[in-house]
Design an enzyme around this catalytic site. Sequence first.
Site, PDB file in Angstrom:
ATOM      1  N   VAL A   1      40.203  48.446  51.017  1.00 26.01           N
ATOM      2  CA  VAL A   1      39.328  47.437  50.631  1.00 26.01           C
ATOM      3  C   VAL A   1      38.693  46.322  49.268  1.00 26.01           C
ATOM      4  O   VAL A   1      39.458  47.309  48.172  1.00 26.01           O
ATOM      5  CB  VAL A   1      38.556  47.487  51.295  1.00 26.01           C
ATOM      6  CG1 VAL A   1      38.649  48.136  53.242  1.00 26.01           C
ATOM      7  CG2 VAL A   1      37.895  48.445  51.427  1.00 26.01           C
ATOM      8  N   GLU A   2      38.560  45.442  49.752  1.00 23.59           N
ATOM      9  CA  GLU A   2      38.403  44.789  48.352  1.00 23.59           C
ATOM     10  C   GLU A   2      39.357  44.897  47.507  1.00 23.59           C
ATOM     11  O   GLU A   2      38.686  44.523  46.519  1.00 23.59           O
ATOM     12  CB  GLU A   2      36.638  45.225  47.909  1.00 23.59           C
ATOM     13  CG  GLU A   2      35.833  44.778  48.981  1.00 23.59           C
ATOM     14  CD  GLU A   2      34.073  44.893  48.298  1.00 23.59           C
ATOM     15  OE1 GLU A   2      33.821  44.821  47.269  1.00 23.59           O
ATOM     16  OE2 GLU A   2      33.190  45.064  49.130  1.00 23.59           O
ATOM     17  N   GLY A   3      40.350  44.347  47.423  1.00 25.13           N
ATOM     18  CA  GLY A   3      41.332  44.502  46.362  1.00 25.13           C
ATOM     19  C   GLY A   3      42.086  45.402  46.569  1.00 25.13           C
ATOM     20  O   GLY A   3      41.173  46.869  46.272  1.00 25.13           O
TER      21      GLY A   3
ATOM     22  N   ARG B   1      31.563  42.854  44.336  1.00 28.40           N
ATOM     23  CA  ARG B   1      32.138  44.770  44.456  1.00 28.40           C
ATOM     24  C   ARG B   1      31.717  45.991  43.356  1.00 28.40           C
ATOM     25  O   ARG B   1      31.711  46.918  43.197  1.00 28.40           O
ATOM     26  CB  ARG B   1      33.580  44.408  43.674  1.00 28.40           C
ATOM     27  CG  ARG B   1      35.029  45.143  43.896  1.00 28.40           C
ATOM     28  CD  ARG B   1      36.465  44.226  43.623  1.00 28.40           C
ATOM     29  NE  ARG B   1      36.231  43.210  42.314  1.00 28.40           N
ATOM     30  CZ  ARG B   1      36.716  42.473  42.621  1.00 28.40           C
ATOM     31  NH1 ARG B   1      38.244  41.926  43.390  1.00 28.40           N
ATOM     32  NH2 ARG B   1      36.951  41.339  41.360  1.00 28.40           N
TER      33      ARG B   1
END
Length: 826
Positions: A500-502, A378
Amino acid sequence: MSVVVPFLALLLTGMFAAYHRMRLPVWVAMAATALVACWLLGASATATIVAFVVLALIAIPLLVAPLRKSLVTAPLLTFFRKVLPPLSQTERIALETGSVGFEGELFTGDPDWQKLLDYPKPQLTAEEQAFLDGPVEELCRMVNDWEITHIHADLQPELWDYIKKNRFFGMIIPKEYGGLGFSALAHHKVIQKLSSISSVVSSTVGVPNSLGPGELLVHYGTPEQKEQYLPRLADGREVPCFGLTGPFAGSDATSIPDYGIVCKGEWNGAQVLGVRLTFDKRYITLAPVATLIGLAFRMYDPDALLGDVEDVGITLALLPRDTPGVEIGRRHFPLNSPFQNGPIRGTDVFIPLSQLVGGADMAGKGWNMLNECLAIGRSITLPSTASGGAKAGAVVTGAYARIRKQFGLSIGRFEGVEEALARIGGKAYAISALAQATAAAVDRGDVPSVPSAIAKYHCTSMGREVISDVMDVLGGKGIILGPRNFAGRAWQAAPIGVTVEGANIMTRSLLIFGQGAILCHPWVMKEMQAAQDPDHRRGLEDFDRNLMGHIRYGISNAVRSLWFGITGAKFGAAPGDDYTRRYFRKLDRYSANLALMADVSMLTLGGKLKFKESLSGRLGDVLSHVYMTSAILKRYHDEGAPEGDKPLLAWAFHDSVHRIETALSAALRNFPIRPIGWLMWVLIFPLGRRAEAPGDRLGHRVASLLMNVNEARERLAQGVFLTPCENNPGGRIASYLAKAVAAEPVERKFLKALKGKGIQALDYDAQLDEAVREGVLTADERNQLAELRAITLDAITVDDFDVHELRAATHYDRQPSGAHAARAVA
């Protein structure tokens, strides 16, 4: 008056000692000396004696350890255990797997800025730079984003082959396994450059180098797993994906319903101990083309085949695509940015324990593994993608705003457009600095849980704001899709990075401050560990030591906040040069404010703080912008403090501090315990809010940088693909800027002649010829204006199509079957 003097001396010595974080014995000695001086100089003897008594009542219980522990520490330990926010096992793992870098300094209230400036300047190796200048540049030249997004909805076969052949999927894989073994900085630079020409290509390259089988195997794989899979992942023989998100577990990844039951089954013709999996995942990037699937699931052992624990916990596994029972679903279609993405499912899929990442010994440790790898991945993929898009958007839009004219003026000269250009330039500068800072933290060996969340949230959010302003400046040029449009697909894809990714909303309101307040605070984590120590005596000793340090810091931050608020942070030692020293002083103030607010919020709200998401989000904004501005200042000094970058630095800095004060103000006005909020307002804003958003004059300077040829603009453009080739309309527009600027004096002379009606022709070329005959232009000037006309036409022209070119090549029955309808609902 003589009655007041001893108490004033006591107060001032206390504030002085607190500001400089002197230890209690030092303050007691200073205060006693000051009181003696007051008595000798004629202050009231009674008042002096009373002041001595007050000093003794404070000092003795704190200086005498047994007395302090019984009267102060033990009751506070009991209270602390009551207000201590309950941590689930998954929250505890998330905190324990992260590490703390410079962001920890920001919670002290007195950051060591020299430590930040002393970090080595991020530098690529010669091999990494050669890869950027060679294979990455060539890949960018091969990319035709219109064909990818509109015609094929995929990378063309030659792009897939080139990516695999040149080991783009193996950037993080060590060289001994056939990978490139690149640094995080090189990884960042590659993704940044690719994203400036195509978000589909950057996503395709980024995902295998982020969370997935490759990274998991590098960190946790068994020797056999590494030997088997890493060389094949590095050269593209295996294409990976990772299944985490499902229909009923998105941001709440710890609640995944996918499960695996430990049992015996057949694998390669033999009966072995393994896991029978049932799973349903969606939004899985590269799933439609993946040959190796990483999978997160909850593992159960009801028959105690591995041990006496039935719920083993979240576990990670590797599934070859051809494993019986694995179903690769059809493709998702993410907002006209058609990178390969789709669902994967499986029912009663048997795999041996040897297919668990790290083998059977790592069963149940999947959440630890995911947290570490999520923090690293991330930190790079999405921030770098936002950086490439924002930097390219800034330099290309600046050139377009100079070339494109309305009412006889470059549109960038209109103040409304200037405001947009200023935001574009300032935010692109900030995004670039923040993205590079998190990559550098990874290279220093950190597992930057908090900075990665900051970078992911703010880079993607600001990236969306940048492309919004770009579209506003471009107008019709931006909304007509086609090969000439350099911004339309970026506009459509902007929400993807935010999601995305949280999801960004969850990242801001739950993660940044929620983790930062505990993980980065110099005392809280230590106090929590002491409070939970089963050995009461040892726990009391540790809690006492950390509590005294925490109290000293807390009082210091209250005093520092008040002092900085009164003086506007204009005094005090600070690093940097004559230009940036004032900026570091301001950050000292906001660091003290942040630390004070964190302490007060945790003390007064306790476990309820985790449910106060608005407060957590606002304090997260404060932390984020203090961290971001420190990254901006670090970048500026790493570049040698160039004079030309000052407008970009100033705009980004003032924008951030304005947002810091806005967030602090909102947090205080809405603090759940109103009297506490009023008291904190007095300490933090004793003279009111003073930070202002960047002004018009500063915005004009930033816009001018983007619309002129200069070194600052070139530095901002470094690392993005601006080669002026046929498939790169943005690169062509950027390359035209110098010629457009050089031609402007000639153009003004020509337009003046047209207005004077000395030229009668109506056709532009005929007008140029007549201007030469009349002596208004020389032949060279005529050619210069003809070239200006040609490059302007190329810059502003949009595409048009035959009807059949806009129809989808594939048609299907639009009346879904029952199965398809049910699938769509899920």
